[in-house]
Design a protein around this motif. Structure first.
Motif, short mmCIF file in Angstrom:
data_model
loop_
_atom_site.label_atom_id
_atom_site.label_comp_id
_atom_site.label_asym_id
_atom_site.label_seq_id
_atom_site.Cartn_x
_atom_site.Cartn_y
_atom_site.Cartn_z
N GLN A 103 0.70 -1.16 -0.08
CA GLN A 103 -0.27 -0.37 0.15
C GLN A 103 0.69 1.02 -0.34
O GLN A 103 1.99 1.52 0.86
N ILE A 104 0.79 2.11 -1.35
CA ILE A 104 1.05 3.35 -0.61
C ILE A 104 0.23 4.06 -0.14
O ILE A 104 -0.50 4.89 -0.36
N GLY A 105 1.63 4.79 1.10
CA GLY A 105 1.45 5.88 1.70
C GLY A 105 1.71 7.07 1.73
O GLY A 105 2.44 7.37 0.94
N CYS A 106 1.88 7.97 2.50
CA CYS A 106 2.36 9.49 2.53
C CYS A 106 2.74 10.04 3.84
O CYS A 106 1.93 9.88 4.66
N SER A 107 3.55 10.55 3.38
CA SER A 107 4.13 11.21 4.60
C SER A 107 3.38 11.73 5.73
O SER A 107 3.50 12.83 6.45
N ALA A 108 1.91 12.60 4.25
CA ALA A 108 1.55 13.80 5.62
C ALA A 108 0.41 12.67 6.79
O ALA A 108 -0.17 13.26 7.33
N GLU A 109 0.61 11.97 6.68
CA GLU A 109 -0.42 11.26 7.68
C GLU A 109 0.01 11.57 9.04
O GLU A 109 -0.14 11.35 10.76
N TYR A 110 1.86 11.94 8.79
CA TYR A 110 2.77 12.12 11.04
C TYR A 110 2.08 13.93 10.66
O TYR A 110 2.39 14.21 12.30
N GLY A 111 1.77 14.60 9.95
CA GLY A 111 1.44 15.89 9.92
C GLY A 111 2.42 16.33 9.85
O GLY A 111 3.91 16.26 9.87
N PRO A 112 2.45 18.30 10.45
CA PRO A 112 3.91 18.58 10.69
C PRO A 112 4.81 18.33 11.10
O PRO A 112 4.86 18.18 12.34
N SER A 113 5.81 18.50 10.77
CA SER A 113 7.34 18.41 11.68
C SER A 113 7.97 19.90 11.83
O SER A 113 7.80 21.06 10.70
N GLN A 114 8.61 19.82 12.79
CA GLN A 114 9.51 21.22 13.60
C GLN A 114 11.16 20.85 12.20
O GLN A 114 11.51 20.15 11.88
N PRO A 115 11.37 22.27 12.41
CA PRO A 115 12.37 22.24 11.35
C PRO A 115 13.57 21.44 11.60
O PRO A 115 14.14 21.62 12.84
N GLY A 116 14.69 20.27 11.07
CA GLY A 116 15.39 20.25 12.04
C GLY A 116 15.53 19.28 12.90
O GLY A 116 16.50 18.32 12.90
N SER A 117 14.07 18.10 12.48
CA SER A 117 13.69 17.53 13.00
C SER A 117 13.75 16.30 11.67
O SER A 117 13.59 16.27 10.61
N SER A 118 13.57 14.81 12.82
CA SER A 118 13.59 13.78 11.72
C SER A 118 12.61 13.05 11.81
O SER A 118 12.13 13.18 12.96
N THR A 119 12.15 12.45 10.77
CA THR A 119 10.01 11.65 11.48
C THR A 119 10.62 10.06 10.76
O THR A 119 10.56 9.58 10.26
N ALA A 120 10.86 9.78 11.93
CA ALA A 120 11.01 8.08 12.08
C ALA A 120 9.71 6.78 11.97
O ALA A 120 8.36 7.87 12.69
N GLU A 121 9.16 6.22 11.45
CA GLU A 121 8.58 4.83 11.46
C GLU A 121 7.89 4.79 12.55
O GLU A 121 6.22 5.00 12.72
N ASP A 122 8.11 5.34 13.66
CA ASP A 122 7.37 4.87 14.81
C ASP A 122 6.82 6.37 15.43
O ASP A 122 6.52 6.28 16.55
N ALA A 123 7.18 7.50 14.63
CA ALA A 123 6.34 9.01 15.17
C ALA A 123 5.21 8.70 15.22
O ALA A 123 3.96 7.63 14.79
N VAL A 124 4.31 9.34 16.50
CA VAL A 124 2.51 9.36 16.72
C VAL A 124 2.29 9.50 15.43
O VAL A 124 2.47 11.58 14.98
N PRO A 125 1.57 9.66 14.00
CA PRO A 125 1.27 10.87 13.61
C PRO A 125 -0.25 11.02 14.27
O PRO A 125 -1.21 10.77 14.50
N ARG A 126 0.41 13.09 13.70
CA ARG A 126 -0.99 13.96 13.65
C ARG A 126 -1.21 14.64 12.66
O ARG A 126 -1.01 16.05 12.64
N PRO A 127 -2.53 13.54 11.50
CA PRO A 127 -2.34 14.39 10.31
C PRO A 127 -2.98 15.77 10.24
O PRO A 127 -4.34 15.75 10.76
N GLY A 128 -2.54 16.77 9.71
CA GLY A 128 -2.90 17.82 10.04
C GLY A 128 -4.02 18.45 8.98
O GLY A 128 -4.52 19.61 8.73
N GLY A 129 -4.88 17.77 8.78
CA GLY A 129 -5.63 17.87 7.13
C GLY A 129 -6.66 16.48 6.50
O GLY A 129 -5.71 15.31 6.36
N PRO A 130 -7.32 16.93 5.83
CA PRO A 130 -8.38 15.66 5.33
C PRO A 130 -7.68 14.78 5.27
O PRO A 130 -8.02 13.74 4.85
N TYR A 131 -6.57 15.13 3.82
CA TYR A 131 -5.59 13.79 3.00
C TYR A 131 -5.69 13.28 3.71
O TYR A 131 -4.95 11.80 3.86
#
Length: 243
Positions: A103-131
């Protein structure tokens, strides 16, 4: 290996199809809404029973789902990104083919991230919009389905034919219009934003590899490096100048 590719006419799907067709061990069948699909089927409105009958007839070893919508209202996004995936999962559960699901997912599932940070697979998803919400719901359906499945969370795909609705696509289109009209100056907003751009051909390679592997769960597909849109715009401008 017989592979059923859903969404072969989409931006990512076209490159996935090319990659799979280059593998002599793959027998590819494309399912979609377009006339050039091997089998016409609308996931957003088709029934799981109809898809199950097709799966039993074709008996694929792998199902790759690249279908979905990136724009539209919450209802439309839910229909194309969530309900459609529910149909795929239910059909695979009913079918006797035992196919693996990519299944093709999307990084938008994680929601916004802080500049300079990286997002790993175990990050808690907090999507910021309907997509992002619709894609996260699809991921949760896949992970809870009990199927042999993997979700590839793709960051910002870029490459030949980048869609006009994407950040790079909008930049390129604005530059083309400025060049055609002879404007010597182009004002663009939002160039301070950062994106993890990944070559869409690398995404296709990842899909191919995931089809052959036994990996499950969520896997991020990205470059691992954030690029400011301002820097991307500078690269695009140089490319357009030399065309």
């Amino acid at each position: 290996m017989r592979v059923l590719l859903i969404g072969a006419n989409g931006y990512i799907g076209r490159f996935v199809a090319d990659r799979l067709l280059a593998d002599p061990a793959v027998q590819l069948t494309a399912l979609g809404r377009g006339d050039d699909a091997d089998v016409r089927f609308d996931l957003a409105s088709g029934s799981p029973g109809a898809l199950t009958r097709f799966l039993d007839a074709v008996h694929p070893g792998v199902v790759v789902n690249c279908a979905g919508a990136t724009r539209g209202g919450a209802r439309e996004l839910t229909r194309h990104n969530t309900v459609a995936v529910a149909t795929v999962c239910e059909a695979l559960r009913r079918s006797g083919c035992g196919a693996r699901l990519v299944q093709i997912g999307c990084s938008a599932e994680y929601g916004p991230s802080q500049p300079g940070s990286s997002t790993a697979e175990d990050a808690v998803p907090r999507p910021g919009g309907p997509y992002g919400v619709s894609k996260l719901a699809a991921t949760e359906l896949v992970l809870g389905s009990g199927l042999d499945a993997v979700v590839l969370r793709v960051f910002s795909p870029a490459g030949p034919g980048t869609p006009a609705g994407s950040p790079l696509g909008r930049l390129a289109e604005a530059m083309r219009r400025a060049m055609q009209s002879g404007d010597g100056e182009l004002k663009l907003g939002g160039l301070g934003a950062q994106r993890d751009f990944v070559d869409v051909r690398d995404v296709a390679r990842a899909v191919h590899a995931a089809s052959l592997s036994a990996a499950q769960g969520v896997i991020n597909i990205g470059s691992g490096r954030a690029v400011r849109l301002r820097d991307a715009a500078a690269v695009l401008a140089l490319s357009l100048i030399h065309i």
